[in-house]
Enzyme design. Structure first.
Site, short mmCIF file in Angstrom:
data_model
loop_
_atom_site.label_atom_id
_atom_site.label_comp_id
_atom_site.label_asym_id
_atom_site.label_seq_id
_atom_site.Cartn_x
_atom_site.Cartn_y
_atom_site.Cartn_z
N CYS A 530 0.84 -1.19 0.00
CA CYS A 530 0.00 0.00 0.00
C CYS A 530 0.88 1.24 0.00
O CYS A 530 1.96 1.24 0.59
CB CYS A 530 -0.91 0.03 1.23
SG CYS A 530 -2.07 -1.35 1.32
N ASP A 613 14.79 8.38 -10.62
CA ASP A 613 13.87 7.29 -10.95
C ASP A 613 12.64 7.81 -11.69
O ASP A 613 12.00 8.76 -11.25
CB ASP A 613 13.40 6.60 -9.67
CG ASP A 613 14.47 5.71 -9.07
OD1 ASP A 613 15.41 5.36 -9.79
OD2 ASP A 613 14.35 5.36 -7.89
N HIS A 708 9.92 -8.55 -6.19
CA HIS A 708 8.55 -8.59 -5.70
C HIS A 708 8.16 -9.99 -5.25
O HIS A 708 7.01 -10.22 -4.86
CB HIS A 708 7.59 -8.11 -6.79
CG HIS A 708 7.83 -6.67 -7.17
ND1 HIS A 708 8.71 -6.32 -8.17
CD2 HIS A 708 7.36 -5.52 -6.66
CE1 HIS A 708 8.74 -5.00 -8.27
NE2 HIS A 708 7.94 -4.49 -7.37
#
Length: 773
Positions: A530, A613, A708
């Protein structure tokens, strides 16, 4: 007239889903407890929507990870490599589901996760379905039926939501050549019919099919897929009320297709594309209902009731009350849960709160607009209308929003501000001489794991339970440990770890003028991840340096280079809730100038490698190709403005996430970063093909492992991926790095993976260097 909702945040108002999932993944809670957490969130959501006056409440909009992955499991699109997970001892259907999302590394199995990419032009990520030629489908999971029945038991008759069959296929990826995903439509539709048959037995009345691809460019074959799918559904279930929902763009050239589909209602996003209403009204057939998405499902600003009512009144004159539905523009998963939770006025002032609406408040807006649109009930809502008009005017005229100095500086931007002094070839020669890096230099993308301990320091500091000096000391100790460990394992270009940062956008927003923040404005990015986007309410500028002290401190600890770490202007824009009272390009240029100032200060402080980035460049691309050039022109220019104020010897890096680069490779090249790092491991380096075909001249760091997923790849796996990269990109252009930042990972897996990564680089270096000799 009906008030309905397309979807509601599934994370829980206190991020209950995140906490429950992460406890389950770590083995600290039971399967039963996880299921109960999901039930609690769903039931709270349904009850809240009923109390808000929503007539048609969605079900099956809840997900433990991702709604596209839910659909893949439901229709049995489970890649073959996961079949062993199904038969492994003690694995539930939900374990299989999480393995597909996160990978699986136990029971003697080592299985990579499915690919993940951005959901259209949002910061939400979905798990990409995998398709093969002639692939069969079958009803494998019954979540949509189970949740509809669950709501029925509470006395709430919901509107089940399914990703439409055409959009589901178009969201996927063909894993072999010789066919297109849409070719599978006749294999897939029977499973949808089986689902509808089971729902029909429970006396479902309305079904919502999300078909966002109706707002995109479609081929003739794809258009035929829409006609086929919904004709079959109508033929089998003529009595069901079906709504097809498009969103994120206007229907444009697909208006005729959409309005001739044999469905009962068509949803329009009138926030993103208000201009489409006139043309749709000209085409809409008798008996078709229009769902008007007038409340912004992707931003936090209060609805302007007068504008929404103008759209509704136009539709009323053609359709009448019975053929109009009122809704948010899209699912509310992209907005925070509840503005009422914002109690900290020093963080979000009372005045600014009057300009905002989160998901819960947007439900009230929908029911209020419905009440105002019906003459018989309008007097009951007159007070709310007056309050709304006051709030809209208050925001428009507030002195907090406008800064003449910032506006004047933006007006003076020239093309020279967006250009480095020399082309890349000359810069590379100077950087090679200055930096003296080895072949296949190793680095990471920026952040290191933010442990529970680090997060607790920040929480205590914000509550004034930890002094500034004590907080600073603890962060410096953590930074030094990270530097020493990187030196120990042999990483070439170090990072300071970003332990002082809460989020890669929020951290900068806290130091920029024109920003404000919520305390509980969390939205889902992917799975349990989140984010709490900052809020751009006014003109943006940089009062003081933001990162220089931490970068300088880290560099003082080592003789190796430490990258300065910044977030780029487009990403800061994309990952914020952005003001909607001026063009996004103007706001981006304001941010670009602020980042330019920071880059200049880092260079003056002796930082020789600076990473800016831009993971959201591709994500911000308009959904229609005809709109791409305008966006890419200002987005690329904004990056160049931020990066171009430095000497040739200063090496500028950028990083991009989950992007299909083929269509925008020219623009990526035009960004002119000295080094670009991209996520490649989940796609097994397929994303690198675009750079090879383009003959991308600058340096590239294709990610060699997926951060991830908790699985730790081996050295051999990373060597294999880099060798694939070497087959299309010259060795002297390649860097070796993870896919993304490591903030969300644990130290144990991070240490193991990075040690393997450095070993891979050393193994690759040896034969190349020997051959060079």
């Amino acid at each position: 007239m009906v008030a309905h909702n397309l979807g509601y945040p599934r994370i829980g108002s206190q991020r209950e889903l995140k906490k429950a999932c992460e406890l389950y993944w770590s083995g600290k809670t039971t399967y039963k407890n996880l299921l109960q957490a999901g039930r609690n969130i769903r039931q709270e959501s349904w009850t809240l929507q009923k109390q808000a006056g929503i007539d048609l409440i969605p079900s099956n909009d809840f997900s433990f990870y991702d709604q596209v992955l839910d659909m893949s499991l439901m229709v049995g699109a489970v890649p073959e490599r996961y079949h062993e997970v199904i038969i492994s001892k003690n694995n539930s259907e939900l374990d299989l589901y999480f393995a597909m999302a996160r990978g699986y590394q136990k029971d003697g199995l080592d299985i990579t996760a499915m690919e993940m990419t951005k959901w259209f032009d949002t910061n939400y990520h979905y798990i990409v379905p995998e398709f093969h030629k002639d692939q069969p489908f079958r009803l494998f999971a019954t979540k949509v039926i189970d949740e509809y029945y669950e709501a029925l038991q509470l006395g709430i008759k919901t509107k089940p939501v399914l990703i439409g069959p055409v959009s589901y296929l178009l969201l996927g990826k063909e894993k072999e050549s010789g066919f297109e995903g849409i070719d599978l439509i006749k294999n897939l539709v029977p499973v949808y019919l089986e689902i509808l048959k089971k729902l029909d037995r429970l006396n479902v009345e309305w079904i919502q099919f999300d078909e966002p691809f109706l707002a995109l460019d479609l081929t003739e074959k794809q258009k035929r897929g829409f006609t086929y799918a919904y004709s079959e559904i109508r033929r089998e279930f003529p009595h069901l009320k079906t709504i097809v929902a498009s969103y994120f763009e206007g229907l444009r050239d697909n208006i005729k297709l959409a309005t001739t589909l044999p469905v009962c209602a068509l949803h329009l996003d009138l926030v993103r594309a208000p201009e489409q209403l006139d043309e749709v009204l000209a085409y809409v057939p008798d008996k078709m209902t229009l769902s008007l998405g007038v409340v912004d499902g992707r931003n936090i600003w209060k609805n302007d009731f007068s504008k929404s009512l103008a759209h509704i009144e136009k539709a009323l004159s053609k359709l009448g009350t019975d053929r109009i539905m009122i809704a948010p523009s899209c699912s509310l998963i992209h907005t925070p849960c509840d503005l009422d939770l914002e109690k900290n006025e020093s963080q979000l002032s009372r005045e600014m709160k009057t300009w905002m609406a989160f998901a819960k408040q947007k439900l009230t807006e929908v029911s209020t607009i419905k009440g105002l649109a019906v003459p018989a009930t309008r007097p009951e809502f007159s007070t709310r209308l007056a309050e709304n008009l006051w709030a809209i005017e208050s925001r428009r005229t507030s002195s907090l929003i406008h800064n003449p100095t910032v506006k004047e500086r933006v007006s003076r931007i020239t093309d020279a501000d967006a250009s480095r002094t020399n082309p890349f070839a000359k810069r590379k020669a100077k950087q090679k001489s200055e930096l003296k890096l080895p072949l296949f230099p190793t680095t990471t993308i920026g952040s290191f794991p933010q442990t529970t301990e680090v997060r607790s320091w920040r929480a205590k500091w914000k509550k004034h339970e930890l002094t500034d000096s004590d907080y600073d000391r603890l962060l410096k100790e953590e930074t030094e440990k990270a530097i020493r460990w990187q030196e120990e394992i042999g990483i070439d270009v170090l990072v300071h770890g970003e332990f002082e940062r809460n989020d890669m956008v929020e951290y900068f927003g806290e130091q920029l003028s024109g920003y404000t923040f919520s305390s509980n404005g969390w939205v889902q990015s992917y799975g349990s991840r989140c984010v709490k986007p900052p809020i751009i309410f006014g003109d943006v500028s940089r009062p003081n340096p933001m990162t220089v002290s931490w970068s300088s401190y880290a560099q003082s600890l080592t003789d190796r280079y430490v990258k300065g770490m910044l977030t780029g202007p487009v990403t800061i824009l994309q990952w914020s809730f952005v003001r909607d009272d001026q063009p996004r390009s103007v706001t981006t240029n304001q941010i670009a100038l602020a980042i330019r100032d920071e880059v200049s200060d880092l260079e003056k402080a002796g930082i020789k490698i600076i990473q800016i980035d831009e993971p959201a460049i591709r994500e911000g691309l308009p959904l229609r190709k005809s709109d791409w050039k305008t966006y890419l022109d200002w987005a690329v220019k904004a990056f160049r403005i931020s990066a171009s104020g430095v000497k040739d010897e200063t090496q500028i890096h950028t990083h991009m996430c989950y992007s299909e680069f083929n269509d925008i490779i020219d623009s990526i090249g035009a960004m002119d970063a000295d080094v670009i790092t991209i996520e490649c491991s989940r796609s097994q380096m397929e994303l690198l093909d675009a750079f090879a075909e383009f003959k991308y001249p600058n340096d590239i760091g294709p990610g060699v492992y997926d951060i991830h997923s908790p699985r730790v790849p081996s050295k051999d796996e990373m060597v294999y991926l880099i060798n694939k990269a070497r087959s299309v990109v010259p060795a002297d252009q390649l860097w070796i790095n993870p896919d993304c930042g490591l903030k969300t990972r644990h130290w144990d897996e991070t240490r193991k993976a990075l040690i393997e990564m450095v070993k891979a680089a050393h193994e690759l270096r040896s034969p190349v260097e020997e051959n060079a000799v």
